[in-house]
Structures are given as structure tokens and as C-alpha cells.
Design a protein around this motif. Structure first.
Motif, mmCIF file in Angstrom:
data_model
loop_
_atom_site.group_PDB
_atom_site.id
_atom_site.type_symbol
_atom_site.label_atom_id
_atom_site.label_comp_id
_atom_site.label_asym_id
_atom_site.label_seq_id
_atom_site.Cartn_x
_atom_site.Cartn_y
_atom_site.Cartn_z
ATOM 1 N N VAL A 240 0.852 -1.186 0.000
ATOM 2 C CA VAL A 240 0.000 0.000 0.000
ATOM 3 C C VAL A 240 0.888 1.236 0.000
ATOM 4 O O VAL A 240 2.078 1.156 0.286
ATOM 5 N N THR A 243 -1.007 5.255 4.127
ATOM 6 C CA THR A 243 -2.424 5.138 4.431
ATOM 7 C C THR A 243 -2.716 5.777 5.783
ATOM 8 O O THR A 243 -1.856 5.814 6.666
ATOM 9 N N LEU A 278 -11.673 3.335 -0.166
ATOM 10 C CA LEU A 278 -10.412 4.038 0.027
ATOM 11 C C LEU A 278 -10.479 5.365 -0.712
ATOM 12 O O LEU A 278 -10.830 5.411 -1.887
ATOM 13 N N VAL A 297 -3.849 7.485 1.264
ATOM 14 C CA VAL A 297 -5.108 6.796 1.024
ATOM 15 C C VAL A 297 -5.789 6.612 2.368
ATOM 16 O O VAL A 297 -5.190 6.093 3.319
ATOM 17 N N LEU A 302 -7.056 0.561 8.258
ATOM 18 C CA LEU A 302 -5.912 0.271 7.398
ATOM 19 C C LEU A 302 -4.661 -0.073 8.197
ATOM 20 O O LEU A 302 -3.798 -0.804 7.734
#
Length: 427
Positions: A240, A243, A278, A297, A302
Motif C-alpha cells: 500500500v 495510508t 479508500l 489513502v 488500514l
């Protein structure tokens, strides 16, 4: 993999064991009593950690520095690990979790059982699995680590199937040296001190903390945002970008814009499937004394142990150095200017949903969404290739090529390509 998620959420430290046991009730009173006995043993072990940790995951400082290559599989770092039998097995390098191996590797190469660790299996059932000691492992044929500790419960199936079927090398194996990850060159240098390394003097220096009573010294860093600071886990194994948990924005006096770009998705857990969303959020953030314009994001859950996750899609824009002896992280940008690049979002995400491949994410207002594609639709072809009876291995091969189109069971094809700058909310 449920157990790995709970390790990230609750941590492998004494105060978090209650969190793990509370996550699911035991199936019977007999099991509860067994859990209590194993919990007492684990807490006793934890109390002895200060004397135990210096005796395991040892790296010979006199042999350093050592440089070896890695490869990127998706967003993850993969290295070959040899347990002394001459077999190079792909492992993911993950600063966000402990070391894990499969039962097969544990049975064949593991030594003494150090302690039983608690995990939560599907359906909320408490399970205990051994943490064992491996006499020696060699990474990429270059770096030897002796008396390596690792949990023996890595599942070959699951979200990391296309990355590794063997396990991951976690931060507990890294804590006794300085690790520099050069994403640009796809090389790792392990050193005794930062004085042996380049890319330090001009880098952003960030202090980090670790759970002192934990087995896994995952770095946690503070970044300035809005009118405060948020804590992020440094997670090379998280595929990812940067986040932020939805509720964390309010802590620093911020909220998502109403027109923030959103990708909708489907996730699965012990309780079944649930929808996710998201959203992109772009703002200046303080990395120590340096201000960078960064797109994060934002979504729910998360990074359950912290305010956010500094994942691989973000970290790959830097030369990353982690020095556990001084608890300092160094970031030397691989980009020009003060805006951290962010990869685009796929118009359509596809994954296994039961025995079928299905639509697992859609970029809202993207071409597929505008054409009427909905989450959960069964996918019968990707880039024109029939996937109705595709194996997991074949799907992993197919994923190596970017998806351009997906065709659903209704025999309609949709644009599945990348949307560059999708999550950016500023020009």
C-alpha cells in the motif's frame, strides 16, 4: 491471513495478549484453561525478553557491510533464503511483522521451540503455534543470520500467494544491524553502523520507536499533518502507499473533501465479506524537518495498531535506512522536488472470490464504473484470456502483465487499465 493481521493489530507484547484472547472466545472451558496456562508461560517469557533478545537473530558485525540484490514482486521485496540445505526459497522482507515460516520448513529445519504464540484462526478460534529457533539462514547467498526465531504458521494460500509460499523475514531478524534498502538499484546493504553507508548525510532523519516488550521491533514514526502528528507503522510488507485510518484525520483537525476520489472494494474476513472504500487525500506533511506534498489513502482499519501505514508503494520512492541501535530511519528521495510520487489506481481489481475470479475493486467514476461494472461480478476473461478455470499459479503469472480489459459473465468487456494520478486531489 488472519493470524498475520492480528499480529499487526495487537502486537506481540504482553499488554496485547488480552487483545488477542478477547478477539474470539474459546470453544470450551477446557480450552480456556489451556489458553490460560499457555498465556502464563508466554508472559513469563516476555518478562525475560531483555536477556533473551540479545541471544538470537545474530549477525556477525565483523563481516559487514554486505550488499545483496532483491527483486520486487508486485510492491513487495522478495529475497531468497537458504536454511542450510542449499535450497533458495523466496521470502518476503517485512518490517511490519515478525518472521514466519510454513510448517514444512519448521519441521525440516527448525530446532528448539522457544515459546507457543497465540493466533486467531478463521471463525474466531484460538490457536497456538510454536516459535522455533533455526540454527542458521543465509539471505541471497550473502548474509548469514544465526539462531533465527520464527513463528511456524505461515499459510501457503491467501493474499500473499503470488509473492511467497514460504513465509517472510520480519523485523526481529533485522534488529541487530543497520539495513539499507535501495529501491532504485534493488539492492540491500546490511551494515554494522551507518558510518559504513552512503545515502545518510543528505537523507531525512526520522526517529522511530518500537514496542520494548515485543518480539517484533517494527518501527513506528511520527509525521506532522494538520495541527498535530500521527503515528505510522513502517511496513515494507504492506503493498500500500501511505495510508491513514479514517478516524485519525479528525485527531489533527482535518476531514476528507466531499469530492475526494474513491476506490470501492470487497474484503473477506472470518465474519464473511464486507465492503471497503479508500479515498485519496493530498496534503503537505512534515517528515522531521522536511515538508513533502504527499497523497495518502484514507480508509477504515488500514493500520489497526497505529494511525496509519507507511507501505511499500510509498517507501519505494526512497533509499530507506533503518538503524535499530539509534532508532533512526533515514529517507533519501529518489525523486526530484517535494512531491512524493504515487502510482495510479487500477480501474478494476480482480481476485479470487470462492472458486471464481471476481471484481474486487472499482475506481469510482473511472471507465469501468461509468460503464456499469459492479463489485462481485464474476470475471471470465482478462486481456482476452479465458480465466474461468484458471489455477492460482496461472493467475499469478497473468498478474505479471498489466490488466487492460476484463470480461464478466454477462459477456461484457470493461476497461481495467491504470488511471494515473487517480488519488491525487491537488494539481
Amino acid at each position: 491471513m488472519t493470524s498475520l493481521f492480528l499480529y499487526r493489530r495487537c502486537g506481540l507484547h504482553a499488554a496485547a495478549i488480552a487483545c488477542l484472547l478477547a478477539a474470539a472466545p474459546a470453544a470450551s472451558q477446557e480450552q480456556t484453561e489451556e489458553d490460560k496456562q499457555k498465556l502464563e508461560a508466554f508472559l513469563k517469557f516476555q518478562a525475560n525478553l531483555p536477556s533473551f533478545l540479545p541471544t538470537v537473530n545474530l549477525i556477525n558485525a565483523e563481516a559487514l557491510p554486505i550488499t545483496f540484490p532483491f527483486r520486487m514482486v508486485g510492491e513487495q521485496i522478495v529475497v531468497d533464503v537458504d536454511f542450510g540445505d542449499g535450497v533458495a526459497r523466496p521470502f518476503m522482507l517485512d518490517t511490519g511483522a515478525p518472521t514466519f515460516v510454513t510448517e514444512e520448513i519448521g519441521d525440516e529445519h527448525g530446532g528448539e521451540t522457544v515459546i507457543e504464540m497465540v493466533t486467531i484462526a478463521g471463525g474466531g478460534v484460538i490457536e497456538w503455534s510454536p516459535m522455533v529457533k533455526f540454527p542458521s539462514v543465509t539471505i541471497a547467498g550473502a548474509l548469514e543470520i544465526t539462531d533465527v526465531t520464527g513463528g511456524v504458521n505461515w499459510a501457503t494460500e491467501g493474499p500473499f500467494y503470488c509473492i511467497t509460499r514460504n513465509g517472510l523475514i520480519g523485523s526481529q531478524a533485522m534488529r541487530n544491524a543497520v539495513w539499507q534498502i535501495h529501491y532504485g538499484n534493488e539492492e540491500i546493504t546490511v551494515a554494522a553502523t551507518v558510518d559504513q553507508l552512503d545515502h545518510i548525510s543528505d537523507a531525512i532523519a526520522l526517529p522511530f520507536t518500537v514496542k520494548e516488550d515485543g518480539l517484533s521491533p517494527t518501527p513506528w514514526v511520527e509525521l506532522g499533518l494538520g495541527d498535530g502528528k500521527l503515528v505510522f507503522i513502517v511496513d515494507t510488507g504492506g503493498g500500500v502507499p501511505l495510508t491513514i485510518n479514517s478516524e485519525a484525520l479528525a485527531k489533527v483537525g482535518l476531514e476528507l473533501p466531499e469530492d475526494a476520489p474513491v476506490a470501492a472494494g470487497i474484503s473477506s474476513g472470518a465474519g464473511g465479506d464486507f465492503d471497503t472504500a479508500l479515498a485519496g487525500f493530498t496534503a503537505p506533511m512534515m517528515f522531521g524537518d522536511a515538508e513533502l506534498l504527499t497523497t495518502a489513502v484514507v480508509g477504515d482499519g488500514l493500520a489497526p495498531t497505529t494511525d496509519g501505514n507507511m507501505g511499500a508503494s510509498f517507501l519505494k520512492n526512497f533509499i530507506v535506512t533503518l538503524d535499530w541501535s539509534s532508532q533512526t530511519m533515514y529517507l533519501e528521495p529518489l525523486f526530484e522536488g517535494d512531491r512524493v510520487p504515487l502510482p495510479g489506481a487500477a480501474s478494476v481489481g480482480v481476485g479470487f472470490h470462492g472458486d471464481d475470479l471476481a471484481v474486487t475493486s472499482i475506481a469510482k467514476s473511472g471507465p469501468a464504473d461509468e460503464a456499469g461494472l459492479t463489485l462481485g461480478e464474476v470475471v471470465i476473461a482478462i486481456n482476452g484470456t479465458d480465466v474461468t478455470d484458471i489455477s492460482a499459479d496461472a493467475f499469478c503469472e497473468l498478474k505479471k502483465t498489466p490488466f487492460e480489459t476484463v470480461t464478466t459473465a454477462s459477456d461484457q468487456s470493461y476497461d481495467a487499465g491504470m488511471i494515473e494520478g487517480f488519488f491525487d486531489t491537488q494539481e
